[in-house]
Design a protein around this motif. Structure first.
Motif, mmCIF file in Angstrom:
data_model
loop_
_atom_site.group_PDB
_atom_site.id
_atom_site.type_symbol
_atom_site.label_atom_id
_atom_site.label_comp_id
_atom_site.label_asym_id
_atom_site.label_seq_id
_atom_site.Cartn_x
_atom_site.Cartn_y
_atom_site.Cartn_z
ATOM 1 N N ILE A 125 0.810 -1.275 0.072
ATOM 2 C CA ILE A 125 0.033 -0.052 0.030
ATOM 3 C C ILE A 125 0.782 1.353 -0.106
ATOM 4 C CG2 ILE A 125 -1.787 1.242 1.245
ATOM 5 C CD1 ILE A 125 -2.518 -1.488 -0.291
ATOM 6 N N LEU A 150 -2.138 7.571 -4.907
ATOM 7 C CA LEU A 150 -3.247 7.186 -5.725
ATOM 8 C C LEU A 150 -4.226 7.950 -5.246
ATOM 9 C CD1 LEU A 150 -3.128 3.402 -6.498
ATOM 10 C CD2 LEU A 150 -2.720 5.258 -8.431
ATOM 11 N N CYS A 206 -3.009 -0.555 6.339
ATOM 12 C CA CYS A 206 -3.222 0.419 5.154
ATOM 13 C C CYS A 206 -3.144 1.931 5.818
ATOM 14 C CB CYS A 206 -4.685 0.215 4.522
ATOM 15 S SG CYS A 206 -4.713 -1.372 3.677
ATOM 16 N N LEU A 258 -7.347 3.866 -4.755
ATOM 17 C CA LEU A 258 -6.424 2.832 -3.407
ATOM 18 C C LEU A 258 -7.580 2.193 -2.915
ATOM 19 C CD1 LEU A 258 -4.037 2.465 -2.156
ATOM 20 C CD2 LEU A 258 -4.560 4.483 -0.736
ATOM 21 N N ARG A 299 -8.061 8.419 -3.628
ATOM 22 C CA ARG A 299 -8.554 7.344 -2.292
ATOM 23 C C ARG A 299 -9.561 6.642 -2.979
ATOM 24 N NH1 ARG A 299 -6.816 9.278 2.785
ATOM 25 N NH2 ARG A 299 -4.517 9.883 2.111
ATOM 26 N N LEU A 303 1.568 2.682 -3.501
ATOM 27 C CA LEU A 303 0.146 3.213 -3.890
ATOM 28 C C LEU A 303 -0.449 4.127 -3.154
ATOM 29 C CD1 LEU A 303 -1.312 -0.548 -4.638
ATOM 30 C CD2 LEU A 303 0.150 0.885 -6.214
ATOM 31 N N LYS A 348 -8.372 -0.914 -4.764
ATOM 32 C CA LYS A 348 -7.256 -1.913 -4.932
ATOM 33 C C LYS A 348 -7.223 -2.844 -3.367
ATOM 34 C CE LYS A 348 -4.399 0.148 -8.321
ATOM 35 N NZ LYS A 348 -4.323 -0.966 -9.286
#
Length: 273
Positions: free
Chosen positions: A133, A139, A208, A144, A141, A136, A147
């Protein structure tokens, strides 16, 4: 560092630590064998990790920006780590005042077996989810979040099946492996295993939040869980005896799940449903 190198590194440390422990115990059957094994593993990790890093060697230096970032981001991680340690030990600290020494030992067996899946999830969150995470984190929200949910399902669905089997058959595991003296652990294990589900949910998602720089939610969650366990065990024992105390442990970190869910909602990463 490449994944292959990390795996070899971790595996090598375990081999060194275990080998030293076994050899020490062969010549001197004392508790010092465990200490020696752990110390050897730590020294090996110190030296080997230094040699693994390519390029410029580590040296003492001072960087104002790095200091500012460490103290702004790292203070919550330090507090969270401290509170997590208290949470992980709170049950035994409180139960040590309530249970007899025999019952505490039986509880320890049930907790150790029931805690193994949780340790795997914690390792998965820290070593797989968090770095993935982190790459990424820039990215949008919504992208993200999509994903995260897709990858999370790949973990949660097999875990749900495995956990259902573990909860259903955990008592037979105890009755098969241990003598009748430890039969009480057979009713404790399924209850403690049930608590793995919400523990898994908040462990995966707290990684995360950590990856996007929001470490404060984990610290707050650990704090309320520490209070929940410390208060819940005596209350549960008062009303339901040993069963109430074990139930309090199983549901003790639900407050962390609620705090993490709130943090995900605030950061537009909610996946409650």
């Amino acid at each position: 560092m490449a994944v292959k190198q990390v795996v070899i590194f971790e595996f090598g440390l375990q081999i060194v630590s275990t080998t030293v422990m076994i050899v020490w115990a062969w010549f001197d059957r004392s508790i010092l064998a465990i200490v020696a094994g752990g110390f050897a593993g730590s020294v090996t990790e110190l030296i080997w990790s230094h040699l693994l890093m390519r390029g410029k060697s580590n040296r003492f230096a001072w960087d104002r920006e790095a200091v500012k970032e460490i103290f702004s981001y790292g203070k919550w991680i330090f507090l969270s780590t401290l509170l997590f340690f208290l949470c992980s030990q709170a049950d035994r600290l409180v139960l040590g005042k309530i249970f007899s020494l025999t019952m505490l030992g039986i509880y320890g067996i049930a907790f150790t077996l029931g805690d193994m899946p949780r340790q795997v999830i914690i390792a998965l969150g820290g070593r797989v989810i968090f770095p993935s995470i982190s790459m990424l984190a820039d990215l949008p929200r919504e992208e993200l979040r999509a994903k995260i949910i897709n990858n999370r399902n790949l973990i949660l669905i097999p875990l749900a099946i495995g956990l259902a089997i573990f909860v259903s058959c955990g008592d037979q595991l105890i009755l098969t492996l241990y003598r009748k003296d430890y039969a009480a652990a057979s009713w404790m294990l399924p209850i403690l295993a049930l608590g793995i589900w919400h523990t898994t949910l908040h462990n995966l998602m707290s990684s995360c939040l950590l990856a996007i720089g929001k470490s404060q939610y984990g610290a707050m969650g650990n704090f309320v869980t520490f209070l929940s366990i410390s208060i819940g065990i005596p209350v549960g024992y008062h009303f339901m005896g040993n069963l109430g105390a074990v139930l309090a442990v199983a549901v003790g970190d639900i407050p962390t799940y609620l705090v993490i869910s709130y943090g995900l909602w605030r950061e537009k990463l909610t996946c409650f449903w």
